[in-house]
Design a protein around this motif. Structure first.
Motif, PDB file in Angstrom:
ATOM      1  N   MET A 145      22.820   6.650 -13.503  1.00  0.00           N
ATOM      2  CA  MET A 145      23.104   7.028 -14.883  1.00  0.00           C
ATOM      3  C   MET A 145      22.928   5.884 -15.873  1.00  0.00           C
ATOM      4  SD  MET A 145      26.505   9.373 -14.227  1.00  0.00           S
ATOM      5  CE  MET A 145      26.725   9.663 -15.989  1.00  0.00           C
ATOM      6  N   GLN A 146      23.230   4.644 -15.457  1.00  0.00           N
ATOM      7  CA  GLN A 146      23.244   3.528 -16.403  1.00  0.00           C
ATOM      8  C   GLN A 146      22.136   2.519 -16.151  1.00  0.00           C
ATOM      9  OE1 GLN A 146      27.203   1.955 -15.890  1.00  0.00           O
ATOM     10  NE2 GLN A 146      28.200   3.769 -16.720  1.00  0.00           N
ATOM     11  N   VAL A 147      21.945   2.141 -14.880  1.00  0.00           N
ATOM     12  CA  VAL A 147      21.020   1.041 -14.582  1.00  0.00           C
ATOM     13  C   VAL A 147      19.579   1.508 -14.511  1.00  0.00           C
ATOM     14  CG1 VAL A 147      20.456  -0.790 -12.929  1.00  0.00           C
ATOM     15  CG2 VAL A 147      22.850  -0.193 -13.373  1.00  0.00           C
ATOM     16  N   ARG A 148      19.354   2.638 -13.881  1.00  0.00           N
ATOM     17  CA  ARG A 148      17.971   3.101 -13.701  1.00  0.00           C
ATOM     18  C   ARG A 148      17.222   3.265 -15.030  1.00  0.00           C
ATOM     19  NH1 ARG A 148      15.594   8.683 -12.237  1.00  0.00           N
ATOM     20  NH2 ARG A 148      13.659   8.155 -11.176  1.00  0.00           N
ATOM     21  N   PRO A 149      17.827   3.871 -16.069  1.00  0.00           N
ATOM     22  CA  PRO A 149      17.092   3.949 -17.334  1.00  0.00           C
ATOM     23  C   PRO A 149      16.754   2.577 -17.914  1.00  0.00           C
ATOM     24  CG  PRO A 149      18.930   5.495 -17.318  1.00  0.00           C
ATOM     25  CD  PRO A 149      19.111   4.619 -16.121  1.00  0.00           C
ATOM     26  N   VAL A 150      17.659   1.612 -17.747  1.00  0.00           N
ATOM     27  CA  VAL A 150      17.376   0.263 -18.238  1.00  0.00           C
ATOM     28  C   VAL A 150      16.201  -0.339 -17.493  1.00  0.00           C
ATOM     29  CG1 VAL A 150      18.278  -2.085 -18.432  1.00  0.00           C
ATOM     30  CG2 VAL A 150      19.744  -0.130 -18.997  1.00  0.00           C
ATOM     31  N   LEU A 151      16.201  -0.211 -16.179  1.00  0.00           N
ATOM     32  CA  LEU A 151      15.101  -0.765 -15.388  1.00  0.00           C
ATOM     33  C   LEU A 151      13.772  -0.149 -15.789  1.00  0.00           C
ATOM     34  CD1 LEU A 151      16.778  -0.840 -11.858  1.00  0.00           C
ATOM     35  CD2 LEU A 151      16.499  -2.739 -13.457  1.00  0.00           C
ATOM     36  N   GLY A 152      13.774   1.150 -16.052  1.00  0.00           N
ATOM     37  CA  GLY A 152      12.548   1.793 -16.502  1.00  0.00           C
ATOM     38  C   GLY A 152      12.049   1.227 -17.816  1.00  0.00           C
ATOM     39  N   ARG A 153      12.961   1.025 -18.765  1.00  0.00           N
ATOM     40  CA  ARG A 153      12.553   0.456 -20.058  1.00  0.00           C
ATOM     41  C   ARG A 153      12.043  -0.972 -19.902  1.00  0.00           C
ATOM     42  NH1 ARG A 153      17.322   3.071 -21.812  1.00  0.00           N
ATOM     43  NH2 ARG A 153      18.482   1.097 -21.884  1.00  0.00           N
ATOM     44  N   LEU A 154      12.553  -1.658 -18.870  1.00  0.00           N
ATOM     45  CA  LEU A 154      12.133  -3.037 -18.636  1.00  0.00           C
ATOM     46  C   LEU A 154      10.900  -3.142 -17.750  1.00  0.00           C
ATOM     47  CD1 LEU A 154      15.615  -4.743 -18.109  1.00  0.00           C
ATOM     48  CD2 LEU A 154      14.190  -4.740 -20.172  1.00  0.00           C
ATOM     49  N   GLY A 155      10.287  -2.004 -17.434  1.00  0.00           N
ATOM     50  CA  GLY A 155       9.016  -2.047 -16.725  1.00  0.00           C
ATOM     51  C   GLY A 155       9.092  -1.867 -15.224  1.00  0.00           C
ATOM     52  N   ALA A 156      10.179  -1.273 -14.711  1.00  0.00           N
ATOM     53  CA  ALA A 156      10.315  -1.051 -13.269  1.00  0.00           C
ATOM     54  C   ALA A 156      10.637   0.408 -12.989  1.00  0.00           C
ATOM     55  CB  ALA A 156      11.391  -1.956 -12.680  1.00  0.00           C
ATOM     56  N   PRO A 157       9.632   1.291 -12.960  1.00  0.00           N
ATOM     57  CA  PRO A 157       9.912   2.675 -12.592  1.00  0.00           C
ATOM     58  C   PRO A 157      10.523   2.735 -11.190  1.00  0.00           C
ATOM     59  CG  PRO A 157       7.667   2.431 -13.435  1.00  0.00           C
ATOM     60  CD  PRO A 157       8.202   1.047 -13.228  1.00  0.00           C
ATOM     61  N   VAL A 158      11.668   3.383 -11.073  1.00  0.00           N
ATOM     62  CA  VAL A 158      12.361   3.470  -9.787  1.00  0.00           C
ATOM     63  C   VAL A 158      11.765   4.625  -8.981  1.00  0.00           C
ATOM     64  CG1 VAL A 158      14.572   3.882  -8.646  1.00  0.00           C
ATOM     65  CG2 VAL A 158      14.464   2.426 -10.675  1.00  0.00           C
ATOM     66  N   LEU A 159      11.304   4.322  -7.778  1.00  0.00           N
ATOM     67  CA  LEU A 159      10.657   5.309  -6.924  1.00  0.00           C
ATOM     68  C   LEU A 159      11.639   6.082  -6.066  1.00  0.00           C
ATOM     69  CD1 LEU A 159       7.676   3.176  -5.573  1.00  0.00           C
ATOM     70  CD2 LEU A 159       7.661   4.752  -7.503  1.00  0.00           C
ATOM     71  N   GLY A 160      12.740   5.446  -5.670  1.00  0.00           N
ATOM     72  CA  GLY A 160      13.697   6.099  -4.798  1.00  0.00           C
ATOM     73  C   GLY A 160      14.958   5.279  -4.668  1.00  0.00           C
ATOM     74  N   GLN A 161      16.066   5.951  -4.356  1.00  0.00           N
ATOM     75  CA  GLN A 161      17.368   5.307  -4.203  1.00  0.00           C
ATOM     76  C   GLN A 161      18.010   5.812  -2.913  1.00  0.00           C
ATOM     77  OE1 GLN A 161      17.759   6.043  -8.966  1.00  0.00           O
ATOM     78  NE2 GLN A 161      19.567   6.443  -7.737  1.00  0.00           N
ATOM     79  N   PHE A 162      18.680   4.903  -2.180  1.00  0.00           N
ATOM     80  CA  PHE A 162      19.202   5.225  -0.859  1.00  0.00           C
ATOM     81  C   PHE A 162      20.542   4.539  -0.646  1.00  0.00           C
ATOM     82  CE2 PHE A 162      14.654   5.452  -0.866  1.00  0.00           C
ATOM     83  CZ  PHE A 162      14.338   6.545  -0.069  1.00  0.00           C
ATOM     84  N   VAL A 163      21.365   5.141   0.207  1.00  0.00           N
ATOM     85  CA  VAL A 163      22.605   4.524   0.663  1.00  0.00           C
ATOM     86  C   VAL A 163      22.596   4.545   2.186  1.00  0.00           C
ATOM     87  CG1 VAL A 163      23.960   5.106  -1.385  1.00  0.00           C
ATOM     88  CG2 VAL A 163      23.835   6.729   0.536  1.00  0.00           C
ATOM     89  N   THR A 164      23.500   3.792   2.787  1.00  0.00           N
ATOM     90  CA  THR A 164      23.590   3.740   4.240  1.00  0.00           C
ATOM     91  C   THR A 164      23.874   5.122   4.817  1.00  0.00           C
ATOM     92  OG1 THR A 164      24.336   1.450   4.241  1.00  0.00           O
ATOM     93  CG2 THR A 164      24.914   2.775   6.164  1.00  0.00           C
ATOM     94  N   GLU A 165      23.141   5.468   5.861  1.00  0.00           N
ATOM     95  CA  GLU A 165      23.445   6.666   6.647  1.00  0.00           C
ATOM     96  C   GLU A 165      24.508   6.271   7.670  1.00  0.00           C
ATOM     97  OE1 GLU A 165      24.311   9.655   8.477  1.00  0.00           O
ATOM     98  OE2 GLU A 165      22.732  10.100   7.006  1.00  0.00           O
ATOM     99  N   PRO A 166      25.727   6.850   7.569  1.00  0.00           N
ATOM    100  CA  PRO A 166      26.823   6.381   8.414  1.00  0.00           C
ATOM    101  C   PRO A 166      26.837   6.957   9.824  1.00  0.00           C
ATOM    102  CG  PRO A 166      27.604   8.082   6.940  1.00  0.00           C
ATOM    103  CD  PRO A 166      26.162   7.843   6.578  1.00  0.00           C
ATOM    104  N   ALA A 167      25.958   7.905  10.128  1.00  0.00           N
ATOM    105  CA  ALA A 167      25.993   8.551  11.436  1.00  0.00           C
ATOM    106  C   ALA A 167      25.669   7.557  12.550  1.00  0.00           C
ATOM    107  CB  ALA A 167      25.012   9.719  11.478  1.00  0.00           C
ATOM    108  N   ARG A 168      26.165   7.853  13.724  1.00  0.00           N
ATOM    109  CA  ARG A 168      25.874   7.034  14.900  1.00  0.00           C
ATOM    110  C   ARG A 168      24.376   7.047  15.190  1.00  0.00           C
ATOM    111  NH1 ARG A 168      25.003   8.411  20.073  1.00  0.00           N
ATOM    112  NH2 ARG A 168      25.484  10.594  19.587  1.00  0.00           N
ATOM    113  N   ASN A 169      23.852   5.920  15.625  1.00  0.00           N
ATOM    114  CA  ASN A 169      22.449   5.811  15.993  1.00  0.00           C
ATOM    115  C   ASN A 169      22.151   6.744  17.168  1.00  0.00           C
ATOM    116  OD1 ASN A 169      19.828   5.047  16.548  1.00  0.00           O
ATOM    117  ND2 ASN A 169      20.341   2.978  17.230  1.00  0.00           N
TER     118      ASN A 169
END
Length: 246
Positions: A145-169
């Motif tokens: 909501m806050q950082v991604r739009p700033v990064l885009g304006r600064l020239g870094a289109p965000v392709l994808g965002q991820f968090v840790t998958e907590p499931a057992r390997n």
């Protein structure tokens, strides 16, 4: 691949001078056989800051599908036929983050170059942010909501965002980094100079700085050059308006 809910960010430390040998073998022998088993391969990369590091992404619909696909591949004829050559290039292949997307890659319109085909390259970055496990979801929301739009304006289109998958390997023959909680985002740039300009501008932005100070430690940024057959090769040329959701 857009429906895939489990991703691996794999970083291999190679024997000195062996990266090009692995890239050539990987792109000739390993892409289509893995895709035929239901795996996604969004990208393969050379680490621009380490000549002996190879980075790649692999995805699966879910954790049970991951276990089945990996067993089929690593017990199958393609890996048996080429594993000695591949393993001979590597010192370590256990640096693996198991992730799930909060904003998946938008791969529509991207086509994988064929062997020997020339295509726009561009440059990607993967920013790995250590986060408190209890704060991972709020940090991901505030980034979007806050950082991604700033990064885009600064020239870094965000392709994808991820968090840790907590499931057992579900495939312990291939270790992953356990006991860690991270938020990872990928961005696209035309070239290394554009990436450097963006990093300087982002470091001076108060919104980005405030978000970074909520992390458990400073983020690590991987500067990644897509290999010739990477699906994300040239991704910067396909992005929409900076900061806009794809």
């Amino acid at each position: 691949m857009s429906a895939h809910a489990v991703f691996e960010l794999r970083q291999y430390t190679l024997r000195p001078g062996q990266r090009e040998r692995l890239v050539e073998l990987f792109e000739r022998e390993f892409i289509e056989p893995q895709e035929a088993l239901g795996m996604g391969l969004p990208g393969q990369f050379r680490d621009l800051d380490d000549p002996d590091r190879f980075v790649w992404l692999r995805s699966f619909p879910d954790m049970p599908a991951r276990a089945a696909a990996l067993a089929a591949f690593y017990d199958g004829p393609v890996w048996r036929g080429h594993r000695e050559a591949a393993n001979a290039t590597m010192l370590d292949s256990d640096d693996v983050l198991l992730l799930r997307p909060t904003q998946p890659f938008a791969l529509e319109g991207m086509t994988r170059p064929g062997l020997g085909e020339r295509a726009p390259a561009g440059l990607l970055s993967a920013t790995v942010c250590p986060v408190p496990p209890s704060d991972a979801a709020p940090l991901a929301r505030s980034f979007d909501m806050q950082v991604r739009p700033v990064l885009g304006r600064l020239g870094a289109p965000v392709l994808g965002q991820f968090v840790t998958e907590p499931a057992r390997n579900t495939f312990p023959r291939l270790p992953v980094r356990e006991g860690e909680s991270v938020f990872v985002w990928f961005a696209a740039f035309a070239d290394a100079r554009a990436q450097a300009r963006h990093r300087a501008a982002a470091a001076a932005d108060p919104i980005v700085d405030a978000w970074v100070h909520r992390l458990e430690a400073l983020p690590e940024t991987l500067r990644l050059a897509p290999t010739p057959r990477s699906l994300l090769r040239g991704a910067s040329s396909l992005m929409t308006t900076p900061g806009e959701h794809a």
